[in-house]
Every structure is written in C-alpha cells, then in structure tokens.
Design an enzyme around this catalytic site. Structure first.
Site, PDB file in Angstrom:
ATOM      1  N   HIS A 169      -7.891  -5.309  -0.383  1.00  0.00           N
ATOM      2  CA  HIS A 169      -6.631  -4.578  -0.373  1.00  0.00           C
ATOM      3  C   HIS A 169      -5.631  -5.223   0.581  1.00  0.00           C
ATOM      4  CE1 HIS A 169      -3.965  -1.162  -0.641  1.00  0.00           C
ATOM      5  NE2 HIS A 169      -4.075  -0.886   0.639  1.00  0.00           N
ATOM      6  N   SER A 211       0.830  -1.199   0.000  1.00  0.00           N
ATOM      7  CA  SER A 211       0.000   0.000   0.000  1.00  0.00           C
ATOM      8  C   SER A 211       0.872   1.260   0.000  1.00  0.00           C
ATOM      9  CB  SER A 211      -0.961  -0.054   1.191  1.00  0.00           C
ATOM     10  OG  SER A 211      -1.992   0.897   1.074  1.00  0.00           O
ATOM     11  N   GLU A 236      -9.666  -3.373  -6.642  1.00  0.00           N
ATOM     12  CA  GLU A 236      -9.138  -2.358  -5.729  1.00  0.00           C
ATOM     13  C   GLU A 236      -9.193  -0.964  -6.349  1.00  0.00           C
ATOM     14  OE1 GLU A 236      -5.714  -2.981  -3.238  1.00  0.00           O
ATOM     15  OE2 GLU A 236      -5.405  -4.955  -4.142  1.00  0.00           O
TER      16      GLU A 236
END
Length: 302
Positions: free
Chosen positions: A269, A146, A239
C-alpha cells in the site's frame, strides 16, 4: 520483482502489520509514523520546505528548478489519524523533482482534533485560498494517497459542482468507499502486506463519529463528477483498496473522464512513499510526474 520489493513486503507483513492489528491508540500510531517516516523516506538533499500563511498550517515544498505558476495540492494519507506535511517530505521531494513543480501540503485536521467533515472542510479551504491568492484552477493539480487520495477525489467532486476544474488529479491507492463494500476488502485481506482489514471499520467509526459513510465528502465513490479533468490512479493488485480504485475509475469513466488506472504487481500500500529504497516506488512517481506534466499542458492549452 526487485529484491527490495521482496524485502519490504516481508518486513511489512511480518513486522508492521501485526503491530497495526494490535495498536489501540490513534495518537500512538500518529507519533510512531512521524518518527519512522524520515527514516524510511528521507527527503532529497536541498529540498525546500517552508511554512506558508493559510487557513490551516500550509507547507510549500520544492526540489530543484520548478515551473512558475503551477502547483500540486497534495493531501496526505494516514487513515485520517496520522500523517503530516513534514512526514511526507521524502516522497514529495522526489515527486517535485520529477515533475519540476511546487507542492503545497496542508496539515488538515486529523480525527483526534476534529471529526468528519473537518478534513474535507480544510481541504476545500486550502483550494479556495490558492484561488484567492491568484492561482488559476487550470494551474492546480490535486493529488493524495490512501485517505488523502479519497479526500482529493471528494474535493474534486465538490469543485466540479461549483464549476471549478483543476488541471487533473493523481491518486495513490485511494480510499474511496468508507462503507467498506469493495470485494477486495475481504478478498485481499491476506494478500495486503500492511493494512489490517479487521481494524478498518474501527477507523471509519472513529473518523465519521456518527456521520453516514455514504456521504460523498467521506466516500467519493458516491459523488458525481460532471466534466472531470484527467485522473491517474495507481494501486497494487493485492491491496485491500484495489476495488476502491477499480470502481472509482469506472465511475469517472462513466462521467466522461479520461482515466488512467495503473495496476502494479505485488507492491505494498502506497509503495510510492518508499521511493528512496524501492525502485518500483520511484518508477511510480516518475509515471505520476509525466501524467502531471501532460495534465498541466493540456489544461493550459484549453
């Protein structure tokens, strides 16, 4: 689709995402994640986790036998407001076991401690610390998830500009574009099981504190990557960051890199974080470990 994946997607969509949509305090989000992480992602038994000296708090993690002389520098996610080395012990114990490699995790400064570019500066300082303490560039692989995946890619661009070339890079659902211009940010806003699109701009503004979102240290999508090493990017098809992964892969390919973009179906995610309960999470980590071992081997042969 495994029943675990169906259950996790439903729990995130109907229990976690509404909370994130309303959460108003970054410190509360950070504390909640620290409490929840070991419950959702417990470390494997006999995982070694030790503090190491460095320019920022550094933790060395390993599980089982590891190959001497090589290390993964892992930059954790959390939208630059949450996450820590301790909260990532579960996922990284499984990655370390799968690729027989030690993992170094810095507690870089979050936005509550210092705004951009503090996190980038800390990541770069950790790389330089590894090099100064005897690690060859070819024996270090960058990784992150991320926001940490974007940070790892930003670090890679900086290193390549200095003619430093790591063995490779692994990115789980990387956040590469803080301008939020990717088509999937809006196109997948209902499909994404956990990220509330409506709050993303707020997180960007808090983190950047007035800096330009096109700064390559914040958004590696706008960076140059001369002679990049092999890169693996894993992302879910639904996503909101799917476009970040697609465009980042295209940019690396255009720079002449070897890029493996793996699109997983109907996963949340950073599903790798839930490898202890999600078969697809463990499968993704196994794929990442195989890539890391190939990258280390190729770098050593050069």
């Amino acid at each position: 689709m495994s029943w675990q994946r169906r259950a996790v997607n439903a729990w995130m969509r109907y229990a976690v995402k509404p909370v994130l949509q309303r959460a108003g305090n970054p410190d509360l989000a950070r504390r909640s994640f620290e409490w929840l992480a070991p419950v959702l992602s417990p470390a494997l038994p006999l995982t070694r986790f030790q503090r190491r000296p460095g320019p920022v708090p550094l933790y060395l993690l390993s599980q089982g036998r590891t190959q001497p002389g090589r290390v993964i520098l892992f930059l954790h996610g959390g939208a630059y407001l949450a996450g820590s080395a301790r909260s990532y012990r579960g996922m990284l114990s499984r990655l370390s076991h799968a690729c027989a490699t030690e993992i170094l995790i810095p507690d870089y400064r979050l936005m509550q401690q210092a705004p951009f570019p503090a996190a980038f500066d800390d990541a770069l300082a950790c790389w330089r610390h590894l090099r100064q303490t005897g690690n060859a560039a070819r024996d270090i692989l960058l990784a992150g998830d991320s926001a940490g995946g974007g940070l790892a890619l930003a670090l890679l661009a900086q290193l390549l500009s200095e003619q430093e070339r790591p063995a490779g890079l692994v990115a789980f659902s990387p956040w590469c574009d803080l301008t939020l211009s990717g088509a999937s940010v809006q196109g997948n806003r209902h499909r994404d099981a956990i990220i509330p699109t409506a709050r993303m701009q707020e997180a960007v503004d808090l983190y950047l504190a007035g800096a330009e979102p096109t700064d390559a240290r914040a958004s590696p999508l706008f960076a140059d990557f001369p002679n990049p090493p092999p890169v693996l990017i894993q992302v879910g098809d639904g996503e909101v960051l799917r476009s970040d992964a697609d465009r980042m892969a295209a940019r690396l390919l255009a720079a002449g890199g070897e890029v493996h973009l793996k699109i997983w179906q109907d996963v949340p995610h950073v599903w790798q974080f839930l490898a202890g309960m999600l078969p697809e999470g463990q499968a993704a980590l196994t794929e990442a470990a195989a890539f890391a071992n190939r990258a280390f081997g190729a770098a050593s042969a050069d």
